[in-house]
Design a protein around this motif. Sequence first.
Motif, PDB file in Angstrom:
ATOM      1  N   ARG A  77       0.834  -1.212   0.000  1.00  0.00           N
ATOM      2  CA  ARG A  77       0.000   0.000   0.000  1.00  0.00           C
ATOM      3  C   ARG A  77       0.860   1.250   0.000  1.00  0.00           C
ATOM      4  O   ARG A  77       0.404   2.317  -0.447  1.00  0.00           O
ATOM      5  CB  ARG A  77      -0.909  -0.009   1.241  1.00  0.00           C
ATOM      6  CG  ARG A  77      -1.958   1.096   1.270  1.00  0.00           C
ATOM      7  CD  ARG A  77      -3.054   0.809   0.268  1.00  0.00           C
ATOM      8  NE  ARG A  77      -4.070   1.851   0.239  1.00  0.00           N
ATOM      9  CZ  ARG A  77      -3.986   2.981  -0.456  1.00  0.00           C
ATOM     10  NH1 ARG A  77      -2.918   3.238  -1.190  1.00  0.00           N
ATOM     11  NH2 ARG A  77      -4.980   3.859  -0.430  1.00  0.00           N
ATOM     12  N   LEU A  78       2.098   1.134   0.464  1.00  0.00           N
ATOM     13  CA  LEU A  78       2.995   2.290   0.545  1.00  0.00           C
ATOM     14  C   LEU A  78       3.874   2.454  -0.696  1.00  0.00           C
ATOM     15  O   LEU A  78       4.499   3.501  -0.864  1.00  0.00           O
ATOM     16  CB  LEU A  78       3.902   2.168   1.777  1.00  0.00           C
ATOM     17  CG  LEU A  78       3.216   2.122   3.139  1.00  0.00           C
ATOM     18  CD1 LEU A  78       4.255   1.943   4.244  1.00  0.00           C
ATOM     19  CD2 LEU A  78       2.388   3.386   3.382  1.00  0.00           C
ATOM     20  N   ALA A  79       3.944   1.448  -1.549  1.00  0.00           N
ATOM     21  CA  ALA A  79       4.831   1.508  -2.716  1.00  0.00           C
ATOM     22  C   ALA A  79       4.404   2.638  -3.641  1.00  0.00           C
ATOM     23  O   ALA A  79       3.228   2.834  -3.921  1.00  0.00           O
ATOM     24  CB  ALA A  79       4.809   0.180  -3.461  1.00  0.00           C
ATOM     25  N   GLU A  84       8.712  -0.680  -7.360  1.00  0.00           N
ATOM     26  CA  GLU A  84       8.884  -0.910  -5.926  1.00  0.00           C
ATOM     27  C   GLU A  84       8.104  -2.151  -5.491  1.00  0.00           C
ATOM     28  O   GLU A  84       8.578  -2.940  -4.675  1.00  0.00           O
ATOM     29  CB  GLU A  84       8.416   0.309  -5.128  1.00  0.00           C
ATOM     30  CG  GLU A  84       9.359   1.491  -5.179  1.00  0.00           C
ATOM     31  CD  GLU A  84       8.935   2.593  -4.209  1.00  0.00           C
ATOM     32  OE1 GLU A  84       8.322   2.271  -3.172  1.00  0.00           O
ATOM     33  OE2 GLU A  84       9.213   3.762  -4.504  1.00  0.00           O
ATOM     34  N   VAL A  85       6.905  -2.317  -6.028  1.00  0.00           N
ATOM     35  CA  VAL A  85       6.103  -3.501  -5.699  1.00  0.00           C
ATOM     36  C   VAL A  85       6.861  -4.764  -6.085  1.00  0.00           C
ATOM     37  O   VAL A  85       6.955  -5.723  -5.294  1.00  0.00           O
ATOM     38  CB  VAL A  85       4.742  -3.449  -6.429  1.00  0.00           C
ATOM     39  CG1 VAL A  85       4.008  -4.791  -6.282  1.00  0.00           C
ATOM     40  CG2 VAL A  85       3.885  -2.319  -5.881  1.00  0.00           C
ATOM     41  N   ALA A  86       7.419  -4.792  -7.295  1.00  0.00           N
ATOM     42  CA  ALA A  86       8.183  -5.956  -7.740  1.00  0.00           C
ATOM     43  C   ALA A  86       9.365  -6.218  -6.819  1.00  0.00           C
ATOM     44  O   ALA A  86       9.681  -7.376  -6.506  1.00  0.00           O
ATOM     45  CB  ALA A  86       8.656  -5.750  -9.173  1.00  0.00           C
ATOM     46  N   GLY A  87      10.030  -5.172  -6.379  1.00  0.00           N
ATOM     47  CA  GLY A  87      11.163  -5.329  -5.468  1.00  0.00           C
ATOM     48  C   GLY A  87      10.750  -5.912  -4.131  1.00  0.00           C
ATOM     49  O   GLY A  87      11.462  -6.756  -3.558  1.00  0.00           O
ATOM     50  N   ILE A  88       9.600  -5.483  -3.612  1.00  0.00           N
ATOM     51  CA  ILE A  88       9.109  -6.008  -2.331  1.00  0.00           C
ATOM     52  C   ILE A  88       8.751  -7.486  -2.459  1.00  0.00           C
ATOM     53  O   ILE A  88       9.074  -8.301  -1.582  1.00  0.00           O
ATOM     54  CB  ILE A  88       7.901  -5.187  -1.849  1.00  0.00           C
ATOM     55  CG1 ILE A  88       8.350  -3.770  -1.455  1.00  0.00           C
ATOM     56  CG2 ILE A  88       7.215  -5.868  -0.669  1.00  0.00           C
ATOM     57  CD1 ILE A  88       7.206  -2.811  -1.180  1.00  0.00           C
ATOM     58  N   VAL A  89       8.088  -7.850  -3.557  1.00  0.00           N
ATOM     59  CA  VAL A  89       7.735  -9.253  -3.759  1.00  0.00           C
ATOM     60  C   VAL A  89       8.993 -10.109  -3.874  1.00  0.00           C
ATOM     61  O   VAL A  89       9.096 -11.191  -3.277  1.00  0.00           O
ATOM     62  CB  VAL A  89       6.844  -9.423  -5.002  1.00  0.00           C
ATOM     63  CG1 VAL A  89       6.578 -10.907  -5.273  1.00  0.00           C
ATOM     64  CG2 VAL A  89       5.531  -8.676  -4.829  1.00  0.00           C
TER      65      VAL A  89
END
Length: 245
Positions: A77-79, A84-89
Amino acid sequence: MTYCLGVLLAEGLVLASDSRSNAGVDQIASVRKLNLMPPATDRVIAIQSAGNLATSQAVVTSLHEAFGSGDGARDLRLAKTMFEVAGIVGARLREVVAADEKFVEPYGDPNASFLVSGQILGEAPRLFQIYSAGNSIEATVRSPFLQIGETKYGKPILDRVLTASTPLNETARLVLLSFDATMRSNLSVGLPIDLLIYRGDSFSTANLVTVEDGDPYWNTLRRTYSQGLTALVSSLPPPPPAWGA
């Protein structure tokens, strides 16, 4: 095995995943592999998964639980961007594999891979493939589709016909035919198919459907395509006499 396909288009995204999970011919189950993060007005995030089911479920479930939590390392929700989402996953995948790998390896491959796609307000829709190492590549206009799982049988029709400018509805047909080709050649891929047609800037996942066995459109599409292929092959010129045919 499974088959997941994501297509990045000028108009948006088309995503599809089968639901078959098997650990042998007598252990077959149906598991959703196209997961959507909780709805939000400024973002749509989809995660498709292939590989070790325990690993992929641990990654996806933990990201669901962290959504809106304020945890900067895991809260999608903060990306600010889909990158950034891909990096978090990818980072979460590395954490899960690192924690479980030595316990799982005596019994099988602990790795998983993902397609991560969607749109965050302020940027266009984007599509990424997350490898088992946690790194990623992004779909582009020149390479508009990404696949994970059992990829080889459904690829030729996409290579021949699909471009980034193909309309959403036409792409949905091609995606389903790609699954038809895969299912005809590999029993480890099967119905139901979860299909999302996402129009850019809509921030809506209302066009998510599940194609079940007996679906009238699915059966008509497969039958018409098969008949058309048969007629096309019959209309092609025969080999020249010099070939001895």
